[in-house]
Design an enzyme around this catalytic site. Structure first.
Site, short mmCIF file in Angstrom:
data_model
loop_
_atom_site.label_atom_id
_atom_site.label_comp_id
_atom_site.label_asym_id
_atom_site.label_seq_id
_atom_site.Cartn_x
_atom_site.Cartn_y
_atom_site.Cartn_z
N ASP A 99 142.48 -47.28 73.15
CA ASP A 99 141.88 -48.28 74.03
C ASP A 99 140.40 -48.07 74.29
O ASP A 99 139.86 -48.47 75.31
CB ASP A 99 142.63 -48.30 75.35
N GLU A 121 149.40 -46.58 69.14
CA GLU A 121 149.49 -46.47 70.61
C GLU A 121 149.31 -47.85 71.25
O GLU A 121 148.49 -48.06 72.14
CB GLU A 121 148.48 -45.46 71.16
N GLU A 135 139.39 -49.82 79.59
CA GLU A 135 140.43 -49.54 78.59
C GLU A 135 141.53 -50.60 78.57
O GLU A 135 142.04 -50.95 77.50
CB GLU A 135 141.04 -48.15 78.83
N HIS A 207 136.92 -37.39 83.45
CA HIS A 207 135.84 -38.12 82.77
C HIS A 207 135.91 -39.64 82.89
O HIS A 207 135.06 -40.33 82.36
CB HIS A 207 135.86 -37.78 81.28
N ARG A 209 135.65 -43.54 83.66
CA ARG A 209 134.61 -44.37 84.28
C ARG A 209 134.97 -44.85 85.68
O ARG A 209 134.12 -44.99 86.55
CB ARG A 209 134.35 -45.61 83.41
N HIS A 240 133.36 -32.57 80.28
CA HIS A 240 133.04 -33.66 79.33
C HIS A 240 131.52 -33.85 79.30
O HIS A 240 130.87 -33.78 80.35
CB HIS A 240 133.75 -34.92 79.85
C1 UD1 Z 1 135.18 -42.74 76.11
C2 UD1 Z 1 136.13 -43.94 76.25
C3 UD1 Z 1 137.30 -43.58 77.14
C4 UD1 Z 1 138.00 -42.31 76.65
C5 UD1 Z 1 136.97 -41.19 76.50
C6 UD1 Z 1 137.63 -39.99 75.87
C7 UD1 Z 1 135.11 -46.16 76.18
C8 UD1 Z 1 134.38 -47.19 76.94
N1 UD1 Z 1 135.41 -45.04 76.86
O1 UD1 Z 1 134.62 -42.48 77.39
O2 UD1 Z 1 138.24 -44.65 77.12
O3 UD1 Z 1 138.97 -41.94 77.59
O4 UD1 Z 1 135.91 -41.62 75.64
O5 UD1 Z 1 136.87 -38.84 76.10
O6 UD1 Z 1 135.39 -46.32 75.03
N2 UD1 Z 1 128.67 -37.68 74.88
C9 UD1 Z 1 128.04 -36.70 74.16
N3 UD1 Z 1 128.72 -36.16 73.10
C10 UD1 Z 1 129.96 -36.52 72.73
C11 UD1 Z 1 130.60 -37.51 73.49
C12 UD1 Z 1 129.94 -38.08 74.55
O7 UD1 Z 1 126.93 -36.32 74.44
O8 UD1 Z 1 130.52 -35.99 71.76
C13 UD1 Z 1 127.96 -38.27 76.03
C14 UD1 Z 1 126.85 -39.24 75.58
O9 UD1 Z 1 125.79 -39.19 76.48
C15 UD1 Z 1 127.56 -40.60 75.68
C16 UD1 Z 1 128.39 -40.37 76.94
O10 UD1 Z 1 128.88 -39.02 76.83
O11 UD1 Z 1 126.65 -41.68 75.79
C17 UD1 Z 1 129.53 -41.31 77.17
O12 UD1 Z 1 130.33 -41.49 76.02
P1 UD1 Z 1 131.24 -42.82 75.92
O13 UD1 Z 1 132.05 -42.76 74.67
O14 UD1 Z 1 130.40 -44.03 76.12
O15 UD1 Z 1 132.16 -42.72 77.18
P2 UD1 Z 1 133.27 -41.69 77.60
O16 UD1 Z 1 133.14 -41.49 79.06
O17 UD1 Z 1 133.20 -40.50 76.72
N1 UDP Z 2 141.07 -32.16 74.88
C1 UDP Z 2 140.48 -31.18 74.09
N2 UDP Z 2 139.47 -30.42 74.62
C2 UDP Z 2 139.04 -30.58 75.89
C3 UDP Z 2 139.63 -31.59 76.69
C4 UDP Z 2 140.64 -32.37 76.14
O1 UDP Z 2 140.87 -30.99 72.94
O2 UDP Z 2 138.14 -29.86 76.31
C5 UDP Z 2 142.10 -33.02 74.28
C6 UDP Z 2 143.40 -33.15 75.02
O3 UDP Z 2 144.33 -32.18 74.59
C7 UDP Z 2 143.86 -34.56 74.70
C8 UDP Z 2 142.57 -35.30 74.44
O4 UDP Z 2 141.55 -34.33 74.27
O5 UDP Z 2 144.59 -34.62 73.48
C9 UDP Z 2 142.26 -36.19 75.60
O6 UDP Z 2 140.98 -36.67 75.46
P1 UDP Z 2 140.22 -37.30 76.68
O7 UDP Z 2 140.74 -36.73 77.95
O8 UDP Z 2 138.78 -37.16 76.37
O9 UDP Z 2 140.55 -38.84 76.55
P2 UDP Z 2 141.75 -39.78 77.04
O10 UDP Z 2 143.02 -39.25 76.52
O11 UDP Z 2 141.70 -39.83 78.53
O12 UDP Z 2 141.38 -41.10 76.46
#
Ligand code: UD1
Ligand code: UDP
Length: 374
Positions: A99, A121, A135, A207, A209, A240
């Site tokens: 999602d 999923e 999501e 993490h 939003r 995160h």
């Molecule tokens: C995203 C997803 C959320 C999911 C989460 C899993 C959307 C809108 N949100 O949220 O559904 O639960 O991922 O973790 O799709 N960043 C880094 N390095 C990385 C990843 C992220 O620096 O490897 C930082 C960057 O500044 C980036 C910010 O995190 O702009 C946010 O990343 P983003 O994918 O927009 O949102 P998440 O909160 O990670």
């Molecule tokens: N996870 C990981 N390392 C971390 C935190 C989470 O490998 O430091 C794994 C966790 O086991 C799960 C997945 O990441 O499988 C969940 O990702 P996240 O919480 O970022 O996203 P969501 O599931 O909420 O979309």
């Protein structure tokens, strides 16, 4: 059936974890599938970190991530990139999971290009488009476009049916996260832990939003106060990289001797950290699914969940980002062994680790037995 070109799309950490077992399974059948991997790199470092765990390399990399990106940034960059790729690759089917905005934008790009889309999923719902934001909207859009809906549970399959999706397009496969967990945990050793040997610890992730701002601050101040009251209990928090989380985490939780903040852990380290934890404090979707398989209670930092099965079975308890509920649950689980055991011993409702095999069978027209029967 002719050999199919399957394009597997991954944007973020959880997608890499949950799509990896499907890619590995499809690649066991090279006569049936030409399996290609596309990363949008909505998450740059965390996607790379997870692909390395599964020894996967992308065939195509859109490399879209920007620091502090907006939803518009991600949507626009994925749609543009996917449009170009679909025109060149002409896949028979595109698979994406979950999602995130990567999934929503991929689904829309497939719709515009008349490309078949398979949603892994599928069917998770809260019923409220604003929670979780964005999501719930993302997965509904994916559901509108999908030709194949791979629902993890019967409940999620029935959500799709109630919305008017034809049962012939819905399959109950289990969740591929259990496949990933089984692939990793039995074949790896726990790396060194930053928590002292023998000390009980809470493993925390945070993490989403919808709790940025006041919610995040309430969670962190509650954890800070719990840690001060219980110096013998540790909190391990792999933070995160989202700047909306990093800032408050450092300012509220930094400097406490029993709160250990690390960078995001790779999947091997995280699963072993879960296995060693006393309990989980988390707003993550994936953690709610993994915890029942590892027999760890989860206090879910959300008011609603699209994963009701873990709550109904008893492993997960919704506490929201609320001080009174988090404190009450933590104190109880550290003192009431029977309450702890009831949560820890609840059954896993998310599958048996064979979901990827089912998805591959369904794509080969050999998976009728997994079709939803209503
Ligand atoms: C995203 C997803 C959320 C999911 C989460 C899993 C959307 C809108 N949100 O949220 O559904 O639960 O991922 O973790 O799709 N960043 C880094 N390095 C990385 C990843 C992220 O620096 O490897 C930082 C960057 O500044 C980036 C910010 O995190 O702009 C946010 O990343 P983003 O994918 O927009 O949102 P998440 O909160 O990670
Ligand atoms: N996870 C990981 N390392 C971390 C935190 C989470 O490998 O430091 C794994 C966790 O086991 C799960 C997945 O990441 O499988 C969940 O990702 P996240 O919480 O970022 O996203 P969501 O599931 O909420 O979309």
């Amino acid at each position: 059936m002719k050999r199919q070109k399957v394009l597997c799309v991954i944007g973020t950490r959880p997608e890499a974890i949950k799509v990896a077992p499907v890619i590995l399974e499809l690649r066991k059948h090279p006569d049936d599938f030409d399996t290609r991997v596309l990363v949008t790199a909505q998450h740059r470092q965390m996607t790379d970190q997870m692909l390395a765990v599964f020894d996967l390399k992308p065939d195509i990399d859109l490399d879209i991530m920007k620091a502090n990106q907006t939803l518009r940034d991600v949507t626009a960059r994925v749609m543009q990139g996917m449009e170009d790729v679909l025109a060149v690759e002409k896949p028979d089917v595109v698979l994406a999971q979950g999602d995130t905005t990567t999934v929503m934008a991929t689904a829309v790009a497939c719709f515009y290009a008349h490309a078949a889309f398979g949603h892994i999923e599928a069917g998770l719902r809260t019923g409220n488009c604003w929670e979780p934001f964005p999501e719930e909207f993302n997965r509904r859009v994916a559901g509108l476009v999908a030709r194949y809906h791979f629902a993890p549970t019967r409940g999620s399959a029935m959500n799709l049916h109630r919305e008017g999706t034809a049962p012939r397009a819905i399959y109950v496969t289990g969740n591929t996260v259990i496949d990933a967990l089984q692939l990793v945990i039995s074949r790896t050793q726990a790396p060194a832990r930053p928590v002292p040997d023998g000390a009980p610890y809470i493993l925390m992730t945070c993490h989403r939003r919808e709790i940025f701002g006041d919610g995040v601050r309430e969670v962190f101040t509650t954890v800070r106060d719990f840690a001060k009251r219980h110096p013998d209990i540790y909190v391990w928090y792999p933070v995160h990289p989202n700047p909306n989380v990093q800032g408050p985490a450092q300012s509220i939780l930094g400097g406490l001797p029993n709160v250990i903040m690390t960078g995001p852990l790779d999947y091997i380290a995280f699963l072993h950290a879960m296995r060693g934890a006393y309990l989980m404090l988390s707003d993550s979707g994936g953690v709610q699914e993994e915890a029942p398989a590892l027999h760890k209670p989860v206090l879910v930092l959300r008011d609603v969940t699209e994963r009701p099965e873990g709550v109904e079975q008893g492993t997960c308890l919704l506490v929201g980002p609320h001080r009174d509920r988090i404190e009450a649950a933590l104190e109880r689980l550290f003192t009431d062994r029977a309450a702890y055991d009831r949560m820890a011993q609840a059954p896993n409702p998310y599958g048996d680790g064979q979901s990827s095999e089912r998805i591959a069978a369904i794509l080969r027209n050999k998976g009728d037995e997994w079709r939803l029967v209503v």
